[in-house]
Design a protein around this motif. Structure first.
Motif, PDB file in Angstrom:
ATOM      1  N   UNK A   1      -6.780 -26.014 -47.057  1.00 47.47           N
ATOM      2  CA  UNK A   1      -8.139 -25.190 -46.874  1.00 47.47           C
ATOM      3  C   UNK A   1      -6.885 -24.149 -47.499  1.00 47.47           C
ATOM      4  N   UNK A   2      -5.405 -24.368 -47.921  1.00 53.15           N
ATOM      5  CA  UNK A   2      -4.613 -23.474 -48.764  1.00 53.15           C
ATOM      6  C   UNK A   2      -5.180 -23.441 -50.509  1.00 53.15           C
ATOM      7  N   UNK A   3      -5.577 -25.045 -50.300  1.00 58.54           N
ATOM      8  CA  UNK A   3      -5.763 -25.221 -51.911  1.00 58.54           C
ATOM      9  C   UNK A   3      -6.938 -25.049 -52.642  1.00 58.54           C
ATOM     10  N   UNK A   4      -8.153 -24.139 -51.530  1.00 63.37           N
ATOM     11  CA  UNK A   4      -8.876 -23.732 -52.447  1.00 63.37           C
ATOM     12  C   UNK A   4      -8.923 -22.255 -53.077  1.00 63.37           C
ATOM     13  N   UNK A   5      -9.726 -22.071 -54.152  1.00 61.60           N
ATOM     14  CA  UNK A   5      -9.026 -20.213 -54.718  1.00 61.60           C
ATOM     15  C   UNK A   5      -8.870 -18.867 -53.747  1.00 61.60           C
ATOM     16  N   UNK A   6      -7.618 -18.420 -54.143  1.00 60.29           N
ATOM     17  CA  UNK A   6      -7.192 -17.497 -53.244  1.00 60.29           C
ATOM     18  C   UNK A   6      -6.693 -18.130 -51.629  1.00 60.29           C
ATOM     19  N   UNK A   7      -6.764 -19.385 -50.932  1.00 55.49           N
ATOM     20  CA  UNK A   7      -6.702 -19.415 -49.797  1.00 55.49           C
ATOM     21  C   UNK A   7      -5.313 -18.557 -49.142  1.00 55.49           C
ATOM     22  N   UNK A   8      -4.395 -19.153 -49.663  1.00 60.28           N
ATOM     23  CA  UNK A   8      -3.484 -17.924 -49.060  1.00 60.28           C
ATOM     24  C   UNK A   8      -3.527 -16.680 -48.438  1.00 60.28           C
ATOM     25  N   UNK A   9      -4.365 -15.524 -49.663  1.00 59.83           N
ATOM     26  CA  UNK A   9      -4.658 -14.555 -49.329  1.00 59.83           C
ATOM     27  C   UNK A   9      -5.839 -14.174 -48.147  1.00 59.83           C
ATOM     28  N   UNK A  10      -6.806 -15.367 -48.944  1.00 63.61           N
ATOM     29  CA  UNK A  10      -7.602 -14.789 -47.527  1.00 63.61           C
ATOM     30  C   UNK A  10      -7.129 -14.993 -46.122  1.00 63.61           C
ATOM     31  N   UNK A  11      -5.921 -16.321 -46.094  1.00 65.18           N
ATOM     32  CA  UNK A  11      -5.876 -15.868 -44.636  1.00 65.18           C
ATOM     33  C   UNK A  11      -4.625 -14.751 -43.994  1.00 65.18           C
ATOM     34  N   UNK A  12      -3.862 -14.509 -44.960  1.00 69.33           N
ATOM     35  CA  UNK A  12      -3.461 -13.442 -44.505  1.00 69.33           C
ATOM     36  C   UNK A  12      -4.469 -11.565 -44.110  1.00 69.33           C
ATOM     37  N   UNK A  13      -5.698 -11.570 -45.451  1.00 67.36           N
ATOM     38  CA  UNK A  13      -6.777 -10.764 -44.356  1.00 67.36           C
ATOM     39  C   UNK A  13      -7.230 -11.420 -43.712  1.00 67.36           C
ATOM     40  N   UNK A  14      -7.677 -12.331 -43.030  1.00 70.80           N
ATOM     41  CA  UNK A  14      -8.071 -12.843 -41.953  1.00 70.80           C
ATOM     42  C   UNK A  14      -7.571 -12.389 -40.775  1.00 70.80           C
ATOM     43  N   UNK A  15      -6.512 -12.445 -40.730  1.00 73.88           N
ATOM     44  CA  UNK A  15      -4.599 -12.479 -40.548  1.00 73.88           C
ATOM     45  C   UNK A  15      -4.390 -10.536 -39.663  1.00 73.88           C
ATOM     46  N   UNK A  16      -4.865 -10.121 -41.143  1.00 73.11           N
ATOM     47  CA  UNK A  16      -4.974  -8.766 -40.712  1.00 73.11           C
ATOM     48  C   UNK A  16      -5.739  -7.993 -39.782  1.00 73.11           C
ATOM     49  N   UNK A  17      -7.629  -8.701 -40.866  1.00 70.98           N
ATOM     50  CA  UNK A  17      -8.207  -7.500 -39.599  1.00 70.98           C
ATOM     51  C   UNK A  17      -8.432  -8.549 -38.453  1.00 70.98           C
ATOM     52  N   UNK A  18      -8.187  -9.382 -37.448  1.00 70.93           N
ATOM     53  CA  UNK A  18      -7.803 -10.023 -36.184  1.00 70.93           C
ATOM     54  C   UNK A  18      -6.779 -10.195 -35.985  1.00 70.93           C
TER      55      UNK A  18
END
Length: 146
Positions: free
Chosen positions: A125-142
């Motif tokens: 999933x981290x290989x998706x475009x912007x994967x690492x940033x998306x997980x960071x945003x998700x972690x901050x949101x939840x």
């Protein structure tokens, strides 16, 4: 003769679409694509399948607006995307993710079915475009701490 013309509504009625205060015909291609995706998401209750909805769209628009719209509308209908954009997958709270990969020197596609929470497939999933940033945003949101 009167009925023939009376019931031919497409000849006499014109529907205008707008993006903000601009008529769609005067908008950029990306803005028109956005309008179509929003219209598809907002109308109907049948399953919706879209191939690469992020094509021609600004990544900020996807992250800031479309992801929230998808999260709201997926309660009313099944939404299936073929995408490379991590915002749809990760921040759209996908229930089921199918990762398709074609290994080197192979003609067959490998299918991995997973979820966001499955740590064993996190690297894919981290290989998706912007994967690492998306997980960071998700972690901050939840409020998730990894």
């Amino acid at each position: 003769m009167i009925r023939k013309y009376f019931y031919n509504l497409s000849k006499f009625i014109k529907i205008k679409g707008f993006y903000g205060d601009r008529e769609l015909q005067n908008c950029s291609f990306g803005q028109r694509c956005t309008a179509v995706i929003v219209t598809l998401l907002m109308t109907g209750v049948k399953p919706l399948i879209i191939d690469e909805p992020e094509a021609h769209l600004d990544n900020r628009l996807v992250a800031d607006y479309l992801v929230d719209l998808i999260k709201m509308k997926k309660l009313d209908r099944q939404i299936i995307f073929a995408t490379h954009n991590s915002n749809f997958v990760i921040n759209g709270d996908s229930e089921l993710i199918h990762i398709l990969e074609i290994p080197l020197n192979n003609i067959f596609t490998n299918l991995t079915s997973t979820s966001i929470e499955n740590i064993n497939n996190r690297d894919k999933l981290l290989k998706l475009e912007g994967g690492r940033d998306a997980f960071v945003i998700r972690e901050q949101k939840y409020g998730i701490h990894s």
